[in-house]
Scaffold this motif. Structure first.
Motif, PDB file in Angstrom:
ATOM      1  N   LYS A   1       0.813  -1.218   0.000  1.00 29.41           N
ATOM      2  CA  LYS A   1       0.000   0.000   0.000  1.00 29.41           C
ATOM      3  C   LYS A   1       0.846   1.268   0.000  1.00 29.41           C
ATOM      4  N   LEU A   2       2.050   1.157  -0.578  1.00 24.98           N
ATOM      5  CA  LEU A   2       2.882   2.335  -0.788  1.00 24.98           C
ATOM      6  C   LEU A   2       2.503   3.021  -2.096  1.00 24.98           C
ATOM      7  N   ALA A   3       1.901   2.279  -3.005  1.00 23.95           N
ATOM      8  CA  ALA A   3       1.435   2.818  -4.282  1.00 23.95           C
ATOM      9  C   ALA A   3       0.057   2.246  -4.579  1.00 23.95           C
ATOM     10  N   ALA A   4      -0.789   3.069  -5.180  1.00 23.39           N
ATOM     11  CA  ALA A   4      -2.122   2.606  -5.561  1.00 23.39           C
ATOM     12  C   ALA A   4      -2.073   1.828  -6.867  1.00 23.39           C
ATOM     13  N   CYS A   5      -1.065   2.114  -7.676  1.00 26.62           N
ATOM     14  CA  CYS A   5      -0.971   1.519  -9.007  1.00 26.62           C
ATOM     15  C   CYS A   5       0.480   1.559  -9.448  1.00 26.62           C
ATOM     16  N   ALA A   6       0.875   0.589 -10.242  1.00 27.23           N
ATOM     17  CA  ALA A   6       2.196   0.606 -10.861  1.00 27.23           C
ATOM     18  C   ALA A   6       2.029   0.238 -12.325  1.00 27.23           C
ATOM     19  N   GLN A   7       2.647   1.012 -13.187  1.00 23.40           N
ATOM     20  CA  GLN A   7       2.581   0.750 -14.627  1.00 23.40           C
ATOM     21  C   GLN A   7       3.979   0.420 -15.137  1.00 23.40           C
TER      22      GLN A   7
ATOM     23  N   ARG B   1      10.532   0.680 -17.487  1.00 18.61           N
ATOM     24  CA  ARG B   1      10.201   1.796 -16.606  1.00 18.61           C
ATOM     25  C   ARG B   1       9.014   1.369 -15.749  1.00 18.61           C
ATOM     26  N   VAL B   2       9.116   1.635 -14.454  1.00 18.78           N
ATOM     27  CA  VAL B   2       8.000   1.377 -13.550  1.00 18.78           C
ATOM     28  C   VAL B   2       7.568   2.721 -12.975  1.00 18.78           C
ATOM     29  N   LEU B   3       6.309   3.060 -13.179  1.00 21.96           N
ATOM     30  CA  LEU B   3       5.736   4.304 -12.699  1.00 21.96           C
ATOM     31  C   LEU B   3       4.733   3.966 -11.603  1.00 21.96           C
ATOM     32  N   PHE B   4       4.985   4.492 -10.415  1.00 22.12           N
ATOM     33  CA  PHE B   4       4.126   4.240  -9.253  1.00 22.12           C
ATOM     34  C   PHE B   4       3.267   5.465  -8.988  1.00 22.12           C
ATOM     35  N   LYS B   5       1.973   5.273  -8.826  1.00 20.65           N
ATOM     36  CA  LYS B   5       1.071   6.366  -8.466  1.00 20.65           C
ATOM     37  C   LYS B   5       0.841   6.290  -6.969  1.00 20.65           C
ATOM     38  N   THR B   6       1.171   7.384  -6.279  1.00 16.32           N
ATOM     39  CA  THR B   6       1.102   7.408  -4.826  1.00 16.32           C
ATOM     40  C   THR B   6       0.856   8.836  -4.363  1.00 16.32           C
ATOM     41  N   ILE B   7       1.165   9.124  -3.121  1.00 12.11           N
ATOM     42  CA  ILE B   7       0.997  10.470  -2.580  1.00 12.11           C
ATOM     43  C   ILE B   7       2.344  10.978  -2.072  1.00 12.11           C
ATOM     44  N   ASN B   8       2.474  12.283  -2.042  1.00 10.22           N
ATOM     45  CA  ASN B   8       3.722  12.933  -1.668  1.00 10.22           C
ATOM     46  C   ASN B   8       4.253  12.444  -0.312  1.00 10.22           C
TER      47      ASN B   8
ATOM     48  N   HIS C   1       4.206   9.662   0.960  1.00 10.93           N
ATOM     49  CA  HIS C   1       4.784   8.316   0.873  1.00 10.93           C
ATOM     50  C   HIS C   1       6.130   8.268   0.153  1.00 10.93           C
ATOM     51  N   TYR C   2       6.564   9.398  -0.419  1.00 12.86           N
ATOM     52  CA  TYR C   2       7.793   9.340  -1.213  1.00 12.86           C
ATOM     53  C   TYR C   2       8.976   8.720  -0.460  1.00 12.86           C
ATOM     54  N   PRO C   3       9.290   9.135   0.766  1.00 10.80           N
ATOM     55  CA  PRO C   3      10.448   8.530   1.445  1.00 10.80           C
ATOM     56  C   PRO C   3      10.341   7.005   1.575  1.00 10.80           C
ATOM     57  N   ALA C   4       9.170   6.505   1.899  1.00 12.97           N
ATOM     58  CA  ALA C   4       8.987   5.053   2.045  1.00 12.97           C
ATOM     59  C   ALA C   4       9.058   4.348   0.696  1.00 12.97           C
ATOM     60  N   VAL C   5       8.523   4.976  -0.341  1.00 18.26           N
ATOM     61  CA  VAL C   5       8.588   4.397  -1.687  1.00 18.26           C
ATOM     62  C   VAL C   5      10.045   4.337  -2.143  1.00 18.26           C
TER      63      VAL C   5
ATOM     64  N   ALA D   1      -8.678  10.941  -5.455  1.00 20.75           N
ATOM     65  CA  ALA D   1      -9.293  10.302  -4.284  1.00 20.75           C
ATOM     66  C   ALA D   1      -9.050   8.796  -4.308  1.00 20.75           C
ATOM     67  N   TRP D   2      -9.119   8.178  -5.488  1.00 19.08           N
ATOM     68  CA  TRP D   2      -8.873   6.741  -5.605  1.00 19.08           C
ATOM     69  C   TRP D   2      -7.435   6.405  -5.196  1.00 19.08           C
ATOM     70  N   ILE D   3      -6.474   7.236  -5.630  1.00 24.34           N
ATOM     71  CA  ILE D   3      -5.084   7.014  -5.233  1.00 24.34           C
ATOM     72  C   ILE D   3      -4.974   7.069  -3.718  1.00 24.34           C
ATOM     73  N   GLU D   4      -5.526   8.113  -3.118  1.00 27.85           N
ATOM     74  CA  GLU D   4      -5.464   8.261  -1.658  1.00 27.85           C
ATOM     75  C   GLU D   4      -6.128   7.098  -0.924  1.00 27.85           C
ATOM     76  N   GLU D   5      -7.221   6.603  -1.450  1.00 26.25           N
ATOM     77  CA  GLU D   5      -7.932   5.483  -0.817  1.00 26.25           C
ATOM     78  C   GLU D   5      -7.150   4.180  -0.884  1.00 26.25           C
ATOM     79  N   ASN D   6      -6.252   4.062  -1.841  1.00 25.43           N
ATOM     80  CA  ASN D   6      -5.567   2.801  -2.052  1.00 25.43           C
ATOM     81  C   ASN D   6      -4.113   2.777  -1.597  1.00 25.43           C
ATOM     82  N   VAL D   7      -3.720   3.768  -0.830  1.00 27.11           N
ATOM     83  CA  VAL D   7      -2.421   3.742  -0.169  1.00 27.11           C
ATOM     84  C   VAL D   7      -2.671   3.844   1.332  1.00 27.11           C
ATOM     85  N   ALA D   8      -1.795   3.268   2.116  1.00 21.44           N
ATOM     86  CA  ALA D   8      -1.935   3.328   3.566  1.00 21.44           C
ATOM     87  C   ALA D   8      -1.636   4.735   4.035  1.00 21.44           C
ATOM     88  N   VAL D   9      -2.582   5.341   4.707  1.00 22.29           N
ATOM     89  CA  VAL D   9      -2.408   6.723   5.190  1.00 22.29           C
ATOM     90  C   VAL D   9      -2.314   6.722   6.704  1.00 22.29           C
TER      91      VAL D   9
END
Length: 104
Positions: free
Chosen positions: A27-33, A54-61, A63-67, A96-104
């Protein structure tokens, strides 16, 4: 919260999938492409040219250090490329979907 994309590159599809799955499951990223790319870069005195993923992770600011830490721990490269950019514009429902799918 600010939605961001964190990007890295790896040598092969297997590593890309393992990295993507690990961060989404944690739950560090909601999606990875994953995308196949061609890279040209200097490394240890030579110009390298090869295929990477290339791996692109969608997350929130927040979470950057943990990612970044997770990528460094799991990555096979001596010096992995790890960088992020904030979404300048993002559909509110998608953010909102990104935020819902990462551990906050």
């Amino acid at each position: 919260m600010t939605a961001i994309a964190v990007v890295t590159t790896v040598a092969n599809r297997k590593e890309a999938r393992a990295l993507a799955r690990a961060l989404v499951e944690a739950k560090l990223a909601a999606c990875a492409q994953i995308s196949r790319i061609e890279s040209i870069y200097p490394w240890k005195g030579a110009i390298e040219h090869g295929k990477e993923y290339r791996v692109l992770f969608k997350t929130i600011n927040d979470h950057y250090p943990a990612v970044e830490r997770a990528i460094r721990e799991l990555h096979s490269y001596e010096l992995p490329a790890i960088h992020a950019f904030a979404f300048e514009h993002v559909a509110p429902a998608y953010a909102a979907w990104i935020e819902e799918n990462v551990a906050v």
